[in-house]
Scaffold this active site. Structure first.
Site, short mmCIF file in Angstrom:
data_model
loop_
_atom_site.label_atom_id
_atom_site.label_comp_id
_atom_site.label_asym_id
_atom_site.label_seq_id
_atom_site.Cartn_x
_atom_site.Cartn_y
_atom_site.Cartn_z
N ASP A 21 9.46 -1.51 13.28
CA ASP A 21 9.44 -2.98 13.20
C ASP A 21 9.34 -3.44 11.75
O ASP A 21 8.62 -2.87 10.94
CB ASP A 21 8.24 -3.50 13.99
N GLN A 42 0.82 -1.22 0.00
CA GLN A 42 0.00 0.00 0.00
C GLN A 42 0.86 1.27 0.00
O GLN A 42 0.39 2.33 -0.37
CB GLN A 42 -0.90 0.01 1.24
N SER A 51 -0.83 -5.79 16.07
CA SER A 51 -2.26 -5.64 15.71
C SER A 51 -3.12 -5.07 16.83
O SER A 51 -4.12 -5.66 17.24
CB SER A 51 -2.84 -6.97 15.19
N GLY A 84 0.24 0.10 13.05
CA GLY A 84 0.40 0.00 11.60
C GLY A 84 -0.49 1.04 10.96
O GLY A 84 -1.51 1.43 11.54
N GLU A 134 -3.11 10.28 13.73
CA GLU A 134 -4.24 10.00 14.66
C GLU A 134 -3.81 8.99 15.72
O GLU A 134 -3.98 9.21 16.92
CB GLU A 134 -5.43 9.44 13.86
N ASN A 135 -3.20 7.89 15.27
CA ASN A 135 -2.94 6.77 16.18
C ASN A 135 -1.93 7.12 17.27
O ASN A 135 -2.07 6.70 18.41
CB ASN A 135 -2.44 5.55 15.39
N LEU A 155 -5.17 -2.76 16.62
CA LEU A 155 -6.51 -2.45 16.10
C LEU A 155 -7.18 -3.68 15.49
O LEU A 155 -8.19 -3.54 14.80
CB LEU A 155 -6.42 -1.32 15.05
N ARG A 214 -7.68 -2.81 4.44
CA ARG A 214 -6.94 -4.08 4.48
C ARG A 214 -7.86 -5.25 4.11
O ARG A 214 -7.47 -6.15 3.39
CB ARG A 214 -6.32 -4.29 5.87
N TYR A 262 8.07 -9.69 5.08
CA TYR A 262 7.11 -8.66 4.67
C TYR A 262 7.41 -8.24 3.22
O TYR A 262 8.50 -7.75 2.92
CB TYR A 262 7.16 -7.44 5.60
N1 LIG Z 1 5.09 -10.75 14.83
C1 LIG Z 1 4.05 -10.97 14.07
O1 LIG Z 1 3.69 -12.12 13.76
C2 LIG Z 1 3.26 -9.79 13.54
C3 LIG Z 1 2.02 -9.99 12.91
C4 LIG Z 1 1.34 -8.87 12.46
C5 LIG Z 1 1.86 -7.59 12.65
N2 LIG Z 1 3.09 -7.45 13.24
C6 LIG Z 1 3.70 -6.10 13.44
O2 LIG Z 1 2.77 -5.24 14.09
C7 LIG Z 1 2.52 -4.09 13.26
C8 LIG Z 1 1.11 -3.61 13.46
O3 LIG Z 1 0.21 -4.66 13.10
P1 LIG Z 1 -1.09 -4.29 12.24
O4 LIG Z 1 -0.69 -3.52 11.01
O5 LIG Z 1 -1.88 -5.52 12.08
O6 LIG Z 1 -1.80 -3.25 13.27
P2 LIG Z 1 -3.32 -2.80 13.41
O7 LIG Z 1 -3.25 -1.52 14.16
O8 LIG Z 1 -4.15 -3.88 14.00
O9 LIG Z 1 -3.82 -2.57 11.92
C9 LIG Z 1 -3.27 -1.54 11.15
C10 LIG Z 1 -4.16 -1.28 9.95
O10 LIG Z 1 -5.43 -0.76 10.38
C11 LIG Z 1 -5.82 0.33 9.53
N3 LIG Z 1 -5.78 1.55 10.34
C12 LIG Z 1 -4.76 1.95 11.17
N4 LIG Z 1 -5.09 3.11 11.77
C13 LIG Z 1 -6.30 3.44 11.34
C14 LIG Z 1 -7.15 4.52 11.64
N5 LIG Z 1 -6.81 5.47 12.50
N6 LIG Z 1 -8.37 4.57 11.02
C15 LIG Z 1 -8.74 3.61 10.15
N7 LIG Z 1 -7.97 2.55 9.83
C16 LIG Z 1 -6.76 2.46 10.43
C17 LIG Z 1 -4.80 0.37 8.40
O11 LIG Z 1 -5.22 -0.53 7.36
P3 LIG Z 1 -6.11 -0.05 6.10
O12 LIG Z 1 -6.08 1.45 6.02
O13 LIG Z 1 -5.46 -0.72 4.94
O14 LIG Z 1 -7.48 -0.61 6.38
C18 LIG Z 1 -3.56 -0.21 9.05
O15 LIG Z 1 -2.63 -0.72 8.15
C19 LIG Z 1 2.88 -4.57 11.84
O16 LIG Z 1 3.18 -3.54 10.97
C20 LIG Z 1 4.07 -5.45 12.11
O17 LIG Z 1 5.22 -4.66 12.28
C21 LIG Z 1 3.78 -8.52 13.70
#
Ligand SMILES: NC(=O)c1ccc[n+]([C@@H]2O[C@H](COP(=O)([O-])OP(=O)(O)OC[C@H]3O[C@@H](n4cnc5c(N)ncnc54)[C@H](OP(=O)(O)O)[C@@H]3O)[C@@H](O)[C@H]2O)c1
Length: 323
Positions: A49, A27, A210, A286, A295-296, A212, A230, A54
């Site tokens: 991270d 993205q 994650s 993320g 915002e976050n 969120l 997503r 990835y």
């Molecule tokens: N160790 C592991 O196995 C593992 C697994 C997963 C992640 N991680 C790490 O953890 C980080 C965060 O995980 P995650 O990306 O899943 O976090 P998350 O906070 O659960 O999801 C982030 C996604 O939510 C949406 N978003 C974020 N803020 C928003 C907001 N204010 N309003 C509306 N939509 C919003 C965006 O996606 P859209 O805009 O595309 O909808 C964004 O990419 C990853 O980048 C990675 O570094 C590690």
């Protein structure tokens, strides 16, 4: 922004950090990733991270390009990567924590990141086919070679983490200091129950992922899957059933009212809820756009507002829905 020690280790990480899963190379191109990282940095983030897998190495390549162009002092930022799945085919190149794979994987990551060391390196999953001694020795050697400074695990069971610590203790090797588990309002058991003894027993730190629940905890899936989210990405289809779960989305509505009472958005509230756990060193956020980053990360201001009555109200809302 607060900076917390990584468990019992001396390294300090910002309580909110920024990761690149799904986003970098898919993205976000290098320009957009640079805007997001610069915004995070301006708001006090010092931990970024990443993982080898990835975007099959592209996420590390983009982060390397951005770090080079932003030219922050190396002492001021913390970068991680993770190994397990691999990015090439072959019996020793996939789903492994064997010595051969690990020792070669770190060299590839450093090249893509244009760094001479990463600060943190995680074993991205446990490998039932490699003896834990072999993995601990390889992680120790990687650190001795100066290619990484600290190591940890991601989604290992409590007993696997303990076993790694015991091997390290027995042979005077470098111990894992951090775990990277999923943690959010709907996914709590591992952090709150399974690992509960590890915080005191071995001084385990946590960088959680994650916050969120991939966007569910922003409220944007209450009317179905929005375009550009997503959940709309074909290879992320495995998330859609959870993102559109009716009971969870009803709870999200009630959580939105809690956030409103605290004067913040639901995303900020959900991230602050993770950060308020004293065992969490850093909540890895993320974002697919710079406005989400801005915002976050304001969630850091909400953490002190999460008093016991607020937490009790939230527990009642998610009761029966949390894993
Ligand atoms: N160790 C592991 O196995 C593992 C697994 C997963 C992640 N991680 C790490 O953890 C980080 C965060 O995980 P995650 O990306 O899943 O976090 P998350 O906070 O659960 O999801 C982030 C996604 O939510 C949406 N978003 C974020 N803020 C928003 C907001 N204010 N309003 C509306 N939509 C919003 C965006 O996606 P859209 O805009 O595309 O909808 C964004 O990419 C990853 O980048 C990675 O570094 C590690």
């Amino acid at each position: 922004m607060n900076y917390k020690r990584l468990g019992r280790a001396g390294l300090k990480v910002s309580e909110l950090s920024f990761g690149s899963w799904v986003t970098y190379g898919n993205q976000l191109d290098a320009k957009a990733a640079s805007e997001c990282m610069a915004a995070a940095w301006d708001m006090g983030v010092n931990f970024f991270d990443n993982a080898e897998v990835y975007a099959a190495g592209e996420s590390e390549r983009i982060m390397g390009e951005v770090l080079k162009s932003l030219a922050w002092p190396r002492l001021k930022f913390v970068v991680s990567t993770k190994f397990f799945w691999g990015i090439t085919d072959g019996p020793n190149a996939k789903n492994s924590l064997n010595r051969k794979y690990l020792m070669q994987a770190i060299d590839g990551s450093l090249k893509r990141l244009q760094l001479d060391h990463v600060d943190l390196v995680y074993c991205h999953r446990a490998d039932p086919e490699t003896p834990i001694e072999e993995t601990v020795w390889a992680m120790h050697d990687m650190i001795r070679q100066g290619k990484a400074l600290y190591w940890g695990t991601s989604e290992w069971s409590a007993s696997e983490i303990m076993a790694a610590c015991q091997v390290a203790e027995r042979h005077h090797l470098t111990k894992p200091v951090v775990e990277q588990p999923q943690y959010n309002l709907f996914h709590r058991k591992r952090v709150e129950t399974e690992y509960r003894h590890l915080y005191d027993d071995i001084g385990l730190g946590l960088t959680t992922w994650s916050p969120l629940a991939s966007g569910l905890l922003t409220g944007k899936y209450r009317g179905g899957v929005p375009a550009g989210s997503r959940g709309s990405i074909p290879r992320m289809a495995f998330l859609v059933a959870d993102l559109t779960d009716a009971k969870k989305n009803a709870a999200v509505g009630a959580l939105e009212a809690v956030a409103k009472d605290l004067g913040c958005t639901l995303a900020q509230f959900a991230i602050a809820w993770c950060a308020r756990n004293p065992h969490v060193s850093s909540v890895i956020t993320g974002a697919s756009r710079v406005d989400q980053v801005k915002e976050n990360l304001k969630a850091a201001e909400i953490v002190p507002k999460l008093t016991a009555p607020v937490l009790e109200r939230v527990d009642k809302i998610v009761a029966g829905l949390r894993e």
